[in-house]
Motif scaffolding. Structure first.
Motif, PDB file in Angstrom:
ATOM      1  N   ILE A  82      74.742  52.507 159.045  1.00 50.51           N
ATOM      2  CA  ILE A  82      74.457  53.641 158.146  1.00 50.51           C
ATOM      3  C   ILE A  82      73.106  53.431 157.467  1.00 50.51           C
ATOM      4  O   ILE A  82      72.281  54.361 157.416  1.00 50.51           O
ATOM      5  CB  ILE A  82      75.602  53.824 157.129  1.00 50.51           C
ATOM      6  N   GLU A  83      72.853  52.224 156.990  1.00 50.25           N
ATOM      7  CA  GLU A  83      71.552  51.927 156.383  1.00 50.25           C
ATOM      8  C   GLU A  83      70.423  52.077 157.405  1.00 50.25           C
ATOM      9  O   GLU A  83      69.361  52.636 157.089  1.00 50.25           O
ATOM     10  CB  GLU A  83      71.535  50.501 155.822  1.00 50.25           C
ATOM     11  N   ALA A  84      70.649  51.582 158.609  1.00 53.46           N
ATOM     12  CA  ALA A  84      69.630  51.684 159.662  1.00 53.46           C
ATOM     13  C   ALA A  84      69.386  53.140 160.041  1.00 53.46           C
ATOM     14  O   ALA A  84      68.245  53.539 160.278  1.00 53.46           O
ATOM     15  CB  ALA A  84      70.060  50.876 160.884  1.00 53.46           C
ATOM     16  N   THR A  85      70.442  53.934 160.083  1.00 50.55           N
ATOM     17  CA  THR A  85      70.298  55.355 160.393  1.00 50.55           C
ATOM     18  C   THR A  85      69.427  56.037 159.350  1.00 50.55           C
ATOM     19  O   THR A  85      68.505  56.796 159.686  1.00 50.55           O
ATOM     20  CB  THR A  85      71.679  56.034 160.476  1.00 50.55           C
ATOM     21  N   ALA A  86      69.691  55.766 158.087  1.00 45.82           N
ATOM     22  CA  ALA A  86      68.893  56.369 157.012  1.00 45.82           C
ATOM     23  C   ALA A  86      67.426  55.965 157.136  1.00 45.82           C
ATOM     24  O   ALA A  86      66.529  56.804 156.983  1.00 45.82           O
ATOM     25  CB  ALA A  86      69.452  55.973 155.650  1.00 45.82           C
ATOM     26  N   GLU A  87      67.173  54.704 157.443  1.00 46.04           N
ATOM     27  CA  GLU A  87      65.789  54.228 157.588  1.00 46.04           C
ATOM     28  C   GLU A  87      65.111  54.864 158.805  1.00 46.04           C
ATOM     29  O   GLU A  87      63.959  55.295 158.729  1.00 46.04           O
ATOM     30  CB  GLU A  87      65.768  52.706 157.698  1.00 46.04           C
ATOM     31  N   LEU A  88      65.817  54.937 159.919  1.00 47.91           N
ATOM     32  CA  LEU A  88      65.245  55.562 161.114  1.00 47.91           C
ATOM     33  C   LEU A  88      64.931  57.026 160.876  1.00 47.91           C
ATOM     34  O   LEU A  88      63.872  57.523 161.268  1.00 47.91           O
ATOM     35  CB  LEU A  88      66.193  55.408 162.309  1.00 47.91           C
ATOM     36  N   ARG A  89      65.834  57.735 160.232  1.00 44.57           N
ATOM     37  CA  ARG A  89      65.608  59.168 159.988  1.00 44.57           C
ATOM     38  C   ARG A  89      64.487  59.381 158.964  1.00 44.57           C
ATOM     39  O   ARG A  89      63.753  60.355 159.040  1.00 44.57           O
ATOM     40  CB  ARG A  89      66.902  59.824 159.521  1.00 44.57           C
ATOM     41  N   ARG A  90      64.335  58.432 158.013  1.00 44.65           N
ATOM     42  CA  ARG A  90      63.267  58.539 157.024  1.00 44.65           C
ATOM     43  C   ARG A  90      61.904  58.326 157.672  1.00 44.65           C
ATOM     44  O   ARG A  90      60.949  59.047 157.397  1.00 44.65           O
ATOM     45  CB  ARG A  90      63.476  57.519 155.908  1.00 44.65           C
ATOM     46  N   ALA A 115      73.518  60.046 156.066  1.00 39.03           N
ATOM     47  CA  ALA A 115      72.336  59.236 156.383  1.00 39.03           C
ATOM     48  C   ALA A 115      71.438  59.915 157.407  1.00 39.03           C
ATOM     49  O   ALA A 115      70.316  59.466 157.634  1.00 39.03           O
ATOM     50  CB  ALA A 115      72.766  57.866 156.887  1.00 39.03           C
ATOM     51  N   GLY A 116      71.938  60.980 158.046  1.00 35.22           N
ATOM     52  CA  GLY A 116      71.110  61.714 158.999  1.00 35.22           C
ATOM     53  C   GLY A 116      71.572  61.680 160.434  1.00 35.22           C
ATOM     54  O   GLY A 116      70.877  62.180 161.322  1.00 35.22           O
ATOM     55  N   ALA A 117      72.737  61.095 160.705  1.00 36.19           N
ATOM     56  CA  ALA A 117      73.255  61.100 162.071  1.00 36.19           C
ATOM     57  C   ALA A 117      73.522  62.537 162.514  1.00 36.19           C
ATOM     58  O   ALA A 117      73.890  63.389 161.704  1.00 36.19           O
ATOM     59  CB  ALA A 117      74.539  60.278 162.159  1.00 36.19           C
ATOM     60  N   THR A 118      73.325  62.798 163.795  1.00 38.08           N
ATOM     61  CA  THR A 118      73.595  64.130 164.331  1.00 38.08           C
ATOM     62  C   THR A 118      75.062  64.306 164.697  1.00 38.08           C
ATOM     63  O   THR A 118      75.539  65.433 164.788  1.00 38.08           O
ATOM     64  CB  THR A 118      72.725  64.428 165.564  1.00 38.08           C
ATOM     65  N   ALA A 119      75.749  63.184 164.910  1.00 34.66           N
ATOM     66  CA  ALA A 119      77.177  63.199 165.234  1.00 34.66           C
ATOM     67  C   ALA A 119      77.716  61.788 165.036  1.00 34.66           C
ATOM     68  O   ALA A 119      76.946  60.826 164.986  1.00 34.66           O
ATOM     69  CB  ALA A 119      77.405  63.654 166.673  1.00 34.66           C
TER      70      ALA A 119
END
Length: 140
Positions: A82-90, A115-119
């Motif tokens: 979840i943290e990595a997803t937020a960083e990648l999307r940022r 966090a920005g996941a699409t699914a």
């Protein structure tokens, strides 16, 4: 570079590069990564361009390999998916991230989406991940 999957170029050459979905896998489980490899490598529309066994190890290869989508585990040692997803999307807003988790806890699924996941998909539903990634709407 650690995390690169060889040989990517020959697999891309066998496919119509204009329509190939480039996928990067992030999961501490070699079994889960292997399952996604088997499901996606069988498709002419997708290729695994790289993988990482931890969230911390995914950023540099993703910068180099420029995948279209990242399949991200939730629970890994160190940084969570979840943290990595937020960083990648940022840092890479165009990059799509699909959560891939062994828990059915709705708060985890909601946190992935926040966090920005699409699914978000359960690991036992790997076929649904493949179908989602290979659907025509997922390509664009």
């Amino acid at each position: 570079m650690p995390g690169l999957v060889d040989p990517v170029a020959p697999r891309l050459a066998q496919r119509d590069a204009a329509f190939v979905l480039k996928v990067f896998l992030v999961d501490d489980s070699a079994v889960a990564r292997g399952m996604m490899h088997a499901l996606l490598d069988a498709s002419p529309s997708a290729v695994i361009v790289g993988e990482a066994h931890s969230a911390e190890d995914c950023f540099a290869p993703i910068d180099v390999l420029a995948p279209d989508v990242v399949v991200m585990d939730w629970s890994m040692p160190g940084m969570s998916g979840i943290e990595a997803t937020a960083e990648l999307r940022r840092t890479r807003p165009e990059l799509r991230v699909v959560g891939f988790t062994s828990t059915d806890d709705p708060t985890v699924h909601e946190a992935f989406m926040d966090a920005g996941a699409t699914a978000v998909f359960a690991k036992e539903d790997a076929l649904a991940v493949r179908d989602y990634l290979l659907a025509p709407a997922a390509v664009g």
